[in-house]
Design a protein around this motif. Structure first.
Motif, PDB file in Angstrom:
ATOM      1  N   ALA A  98       0.832  -1.208   0.000  1.00  0.00           N
ATOM      2  CA  ALA A  98       0.000   0.000   0.000  1.00  0.00           C
ATOM      3  C   ALA A  98       0.866   1.257   0.000  1.00  0.00           C
ATOM      4  CB  ALA A  98      -0.932   0.005   1.204  1.00  0.00           C
ATOM      5  N   SER A  99       0.348   2.289  -0.640  1.00  0.00           N
ATOM      6  CA  SER A  99       1.043   3.577  -0.621  1.00  0.00           C
ATOM      7  C   SER A  99       0.595   4.424   0.560  1.00  0.00           C
ATOM      8  CB  SER A  99       0.781   4.336  -1.922  1.00  0.00           C
ATOM      9  OG  SER A  99      -0.614   4.599  -2.076  1.00  0.00           O
ATOM     10  N   GLN A 100      -0.665   4.244   0.979  1.00  0.00           N
ATOM     11  CA  GLN A 100      -1.203   5.015   2.098  1.00  0.00           C
ATOM     12  C   GLN A 100      -2.102   4.116   2.938  1.00  0.00           C
ATOM     13  OE1 GLN A 100      -3.206   8.500   0.646  1.00  0.00           O
ATOM     14  NE2 GLN A 100      -1.502   9.116  -0.666  1.00  0.00           N
ATOM     15  N   VAL A 101      -2.124   4.375   4.236  1.00  0.00           N
ATOM     16  CA  VAL A 101      -2.999   3.638   5.159  1.00  0.00           C
ATOM     17  C   VAL A 101      -3.711   4.652   6.039  1.00  0.00           C
ATOM     18  CG1 VAL A 101      -3.147   1.908   6.978  1.00  0.00           C
ATOM     19  CG2 VAL A 101      -1.451   1.654   5.158  1.00  0.00           C
ATOM     20  N   ILE A 102      -5.028   4.555   6.093  1.00  0.00           N
ATOM     21  CA  ILE A 102      -5.850   5.426   6.948  1.00  0.00           C
ATOM     22  C   ILE A 102      -6.426   4.572   8.066  1.00  0.00           C
ATOM     23  CG2 ILE A 102      -7.869   6.935   7.032  1.00  0.00           C
ATOM     24  CD1 ILE A 102      -7.456   7.487   4.066  1.00  0.00           C
ATOM     25  N   ILE A 103      -6.165   4.958   9.316  1.00  0.00           N
ATOM     26  CA  ILE A 103      -6.598   4.174  10.472  1.00  0.00           C
ATOM     27  C   ILE A 103      -7.649   4.957  11.240  1.00  0.00           C
ATOM     28  CG2 ILE A 103      -5.847   3.004  12.576  1.00  0.00           C
ATOM     29  CD1 ILE A 103      -3.065   2.817  11.367  1.00  0.00           C
ATOM     30  N   THR A 104      -8.869   4.413  11.282  1.00  0.00           N
ATOM     31  CA  THR A 104      -9.974   5.094  11.962  1.00  0.00           C
ATOM     32  C   THR A 104     -10.717   4.100  12.853  1.00  0.00           C
ATOM     33  OG1 THR A 104     -11.526   4.669  10.149  1.00  0.00           O
ATOM     34  CG2 THR A 104     -10.250   6.697  10.035  1.00  0.00           C
ATOM     35  N   THR A 105      -9.999   3.448  13.754  1.00  0.00           N
ATOM     36  CA  THR A 105     -10.636   2.492  14.655  1.00  0.00           C
ATOM     37  C   THR A 105     -11.423   3.231  15.735  1.00  0.00           C
ATOM     38  OG1 THR A 105      -8.704   2.390  16.099  1.00  0.00           O
ATOM     39  CG2 THR A 105      -8.778   0.838  14.256  1.00  0.00           C
ATOM     40  N   ASP A 106     -12.217   2.478  16.487  1.00  0.00           N
ATOM     41  CA  ASP A 106     -13.056   3.088  17.513  1.00  0.00           C
ATOM     42  C   ASP A 106     -12.317   3.316  18.831  1.00  0.00           C
ATOM     43  OD1 ASP A 106     -15.248   3.187  15.847  1.00  0.00           O
ATOM     44  OD2 ASP A 106     -15.934   1.180  16.402  1.00  0.00           O
ATOM     45  N   ARG A 107     -11.140   2.686  18.975  1.00  0.00           N
ATOM     46  CA  ARG A 107     -10.411   2.789  20.238  1.00  0.00           C
ATOM     47  C   ARG A 107      -8.961   3.175  19.959  1.00  0.00           C
ATOM     48  NH1 ARG A 107     -11.341  -2.781  23.306  1.00  0.00           N
ATOM     49  NH2 ARG A 107      -9.580  -1.866  24.440  1.00  0.00           N
ATOM     50  N   GLN A 120       5.403  -1.979  10.644  1.00  0.00           N
ATOM     51  CA  GLN A 120       6.326  -3.104  10.542  1.00  0.00           C
ATOM     52  C   GLN A 120       6.203  -3.791   9.185  1.00  0.00           C
ATOM     53  OE1 GLN A 120       5.918  -6.044  13.623  1.00  0.00           O
ATOM     54  NE2 GLN A 120       7.972  -6.857  13.280  1.00  0.00           N
ATOM     55  N   LEU A 121       4.979  -3.885   8.664  1.00  0.00           N
ATOM     56  CA  LEU A 121       4.781  -4.528   7.372  1.00  0.00           C
ATOM     57  C   LEU A 121       5.200  -3.627   6.215  1.00  0.00           C
ATOM     58  CD1 LEU A 121       1.290  -6.202   7.960  1.00  0.00           C
ATOM     59  CD2 LEU A 121       3.503  -7.360   7.778  1.00  0.00           C
ATOM     60  N   ASN A 122       5.066  -2.318   6.389  1.00  0.00           N
ATOM     61  CA  ASN A 122       5.365  -1.385   5.301  1.00  0.00           C
ATOM     62  C   ASN A 122       5.995  -0.119   5.878  1.00  0.00           C
ATOM     63  OD1 ASN A 122       5.413   0.350   3.099  1.00  0.00           O
ATOM     64  ND2 ASN A 122       3.429  -0.321   2.322  1.00  0.00           N
ATOM     65  N   PRO A 123       7.316  -0.054   5.905  1.00  0.00           N
ATOM     66  CA  PRO A 123       7.984   1.131   6.474  1.00  0.00           C
ATOM     67  C   PRO A 123       7.812   2.385   5.624  1.00  0.00           C
ATOM     68  CG  PRO A 123       9.471  -0.781   6.367  1.00  0.00           C
ATOM     69  CD  PRO A 123       8.270  -1.112   5.539  1.00  0.00           C
ATOM     70  N   ASN A 124       7.407   2.233   4.358  1.00  0.00           N
ATOM     71  CA  ASN A 124       7.364   3.382   3.446  1.00  0.00           C
ATOM     72  C   ASN A 124       5.971   3.962   3.240  1.00  0.00           C
ATOM     73  OD1 ASN A 124      10.170   3.087   2.905  1.00  0.00           O
ATOM     74  ND2 ASN A 124       9.695   1.426   1.489  1.00  0.00           N
ATOM     75  N   ALA A 125       4.939   3.298   3.706  1.00  0.00           N
ATOM     76  CA  ALA A 125       3.579   3.800   3.496  1.00  0.00           C
ATOM     77  C   ALA A 125       3.344   5.074   4.305  1.00  0.00           C
ATOM     78  CB  ALA A 125       2.550   2.740   3.885  1.00  0.00           C
ATOM     79  N   TYR A 126       2.512   5.958   3.761  1.00  0.00           N
ATOM     80  CA  TYR A 126       2.126   7.167   4.490  1.00  0.00           C
ATOM     81  C   TYR A 126       0.917   6.810   5.351  1.00  0.00           C
ATOM     82  CZ  TYR A 126       1.156  12.043   5.544  1.00  0.00           C
ATOM     83  OH  TYR A 126       0.954  13.228   6.195  1.00  0.00           O
ATOM     84  N   VAL A 127       1.076   6.893   6.660  1.00  0.00           N
ATOM     85  CA  VAL A 127       0.054   6.439   7.600  1.00  0.00           C
ATOM     86  C   VAL A 127      -0.610   7.637   8.258  1.00  0.00           C
ATOM     87  CG1 VAL A 127      -0.425   5.053   9.656  1.00  0.00           C
ATOM     88  CG2 VAL A 127       1.334   4.307   8.018  1.00  0.00           C
ATOM     89  N   VAL A 128      -1.929   7.707   8.143  1.00  0.00           N
ATOM     90  CA  VAL A 128      -2.730   8.737   8.799  1.00  0.00           C
ATOM     91  C   VAL A 128      -3.644   8.041   9.800  1.00  0.00           C
ATOM     92  CG1 VAL A 128      -4.381  10.615   8.492  1.00  0.00           C
ATOM     93  CG2 VAL A 128      -2.686  10.146   6.718  1.00  0.00           C
ATOM     94  N   ALA A 129      -3.639   8.502  11.032  1.00  0.00           N
ATOM     95  CA  ALA A 129      -4.431   7.867  12.079  1.00  0.00           C
ATOM     96  C   ALA A 129      -5.295   8.889  12.790  1.00  0.00           C
ATOM     97  CB  ALA A 129      -3.524   7.156  13.089  1.00  0.00           C
ATOM     98  N   ALA A 130      -6.456   8.443  13.235  1.00  0.00           N
ATOM     99  CA  ALA A 130      -7.367   9.285  14.014  1.00  0.00           C
ATOM    100  C   ALA A 130      -7.410   8.760  15.445  1.00  0.00           C
ATOM    101  CB  ALA A 130      -8.767   9.273  13.411  1.00  0.00           C
TER     102      ALA A 130
END
Length: 334
Positions: free
Chosen positions: A174-183, A196-206
């Motif tokens: 993946a190139s980008q990962v958006i994390i919007t879990t409830d907790r 750990q699986l993808n050191p290069n992906a751009y990760v956005v978290a809420a």
């Protein structure tokens, strides 16, 4: 399943009420079949097993078997076989679709959580030109995944805190990962596994609580959005100034009024001050650093800069420039 039970129940009742016209070869003469015999006869008859130990002996019972029970037997078999074929065909199509998706999927966007925040994020991506085929939704809820599937997205069922679930979603590519879990604790674990699986992906978290922002960033998120603080600030602005709150809500809402967008710097704009451009520039991105428009470091725009602007919603934030203001995209290097 309900229809099959109805057919079985109706046939058992039919045989039971007409039990005096049936004979069990293992019973003494004159002994009528009981309820257990009726259930047994129904199951072996509808399944076409037909051992022959219980049989109708009167003409009426045989006519009922010929014109009532036989059509029920056929309907039961059609229902059984048809349902089995439909399930197998559906599973086959799904396996084929997933295999084809995994083969072709690369540089895609993984959205973890398809609640209100996840749906809004996906809607923004789609409205800005991202193809639905480039989005994968991960969620443990069958209801949320049903909605994502109905919306036309590839879905992976499971808890994103488990690495195997993320592997099935193709996080490693993946190139980008958006994390919007409830907790927030789930967000931290998901971020750690994604990184750990993808050191290069751009990760956005809420996250819900601002105290967890630093923890999520340390876990590997490139950008962290505090949903509760953002809503609280908007409520406060709306209370102090309803007009300002309305403008801020307009900026956060897609498709109408104003939009915050990022675009490339045009060739004719090189060397100019951010305030002199037709777009309302609010920030300049230079060498990966974000500068406010009034920062002395960006008093003159240079090649490679990107502009964060406020402009009408009719213009896609990621739409190819030039042409928005009628300027020429190229000028002679002379």
């Amino acid at each position: 399943m309900l229809l099959a039970i109805v057919i079985l129940g109706f046939t058992v009742a039919l045989v039971w009420f007409d039990r005096h016209n049936y004979r069990d070869a293992n019973d003494p003469p004159g002994y009528a079949v009981d309820l257990v015999d009726a259930i047994y006869y129904t199951t072996v008859t509808l399944s076409t097993t037909g051992y022959g130990d219980i049989a109708p002996v009167s003409s009426g019972a045989r006519l009922i078997n010929a014109f009532v029970i036989t059509p029920l037997r056929i309907a039961f078999l059609v229902l059984l076989i048809g349902t089995t074929i439909e399930v197998l065909a559906t599973q086959g199509r799904e396996l084929f679709r997933v295999a084809r998706w995994r083969k072709n999927m690369d540089e895609h966007v993984v959205v973890i959580g398809y609640g209100t925040k996840g749906r809004s994020a996906v809607e923004t991506l789609i409205n800005n030109g991202l193809d639905k085929d480039a989005i994968v939704v991960v969620d443990p809820s069958t209801t949320a995944l049903g909605e994502a599937h109905a919306d036309g997205f590839a879905v992976v069922t499971g808890d994103a805190t488990r690495r195997e679930v993320l592997r099935r979603a193709g996080v490693a590519k993946a190139s980008q990962v958006i994390i919007t879990t409830d907790r927030d604790d789930s967000t931290v674990l998901s971020t750690l596994n994604v990184r750990q699986l993808n050191p290069n992906a751009y990760v956005v978290a809420a996250v819900r609580e601002s105290d967890n922002v630093a923890l999520v960033r340390q876990s590997g998120a490139d950008s962290v959005v505090t949903s509760s603080d953002a809503v609280g600030r908007l409520l406060g602005l709306s209370t102090l100034s309803p007009t300002l709150g309305e403008v801020m809500e307009d900026l956060l809402t897609y498709g109408d009024g104003l939009e915050v967008a990022e675009r490339d710097l045009l060739v004719p704009e090189v060397g100019k001050a951010p305030q002199s451009l037709p777009d309302q520039v609010i920030a300049v991105v230079r060498d990966g650093q974000v500068h406010r428009y009034f920062d002395p470091a960006v008093t003159q725009l240079v090649r490679g800069d990107r502009l964060v602007v406020v402009r009408p919603a009719q213009e896609l934030p990621w739409a190819p420039r030039p042409g928005t203001h009628g300027e020429d995209a190229s000028v002679d290097e002379d």
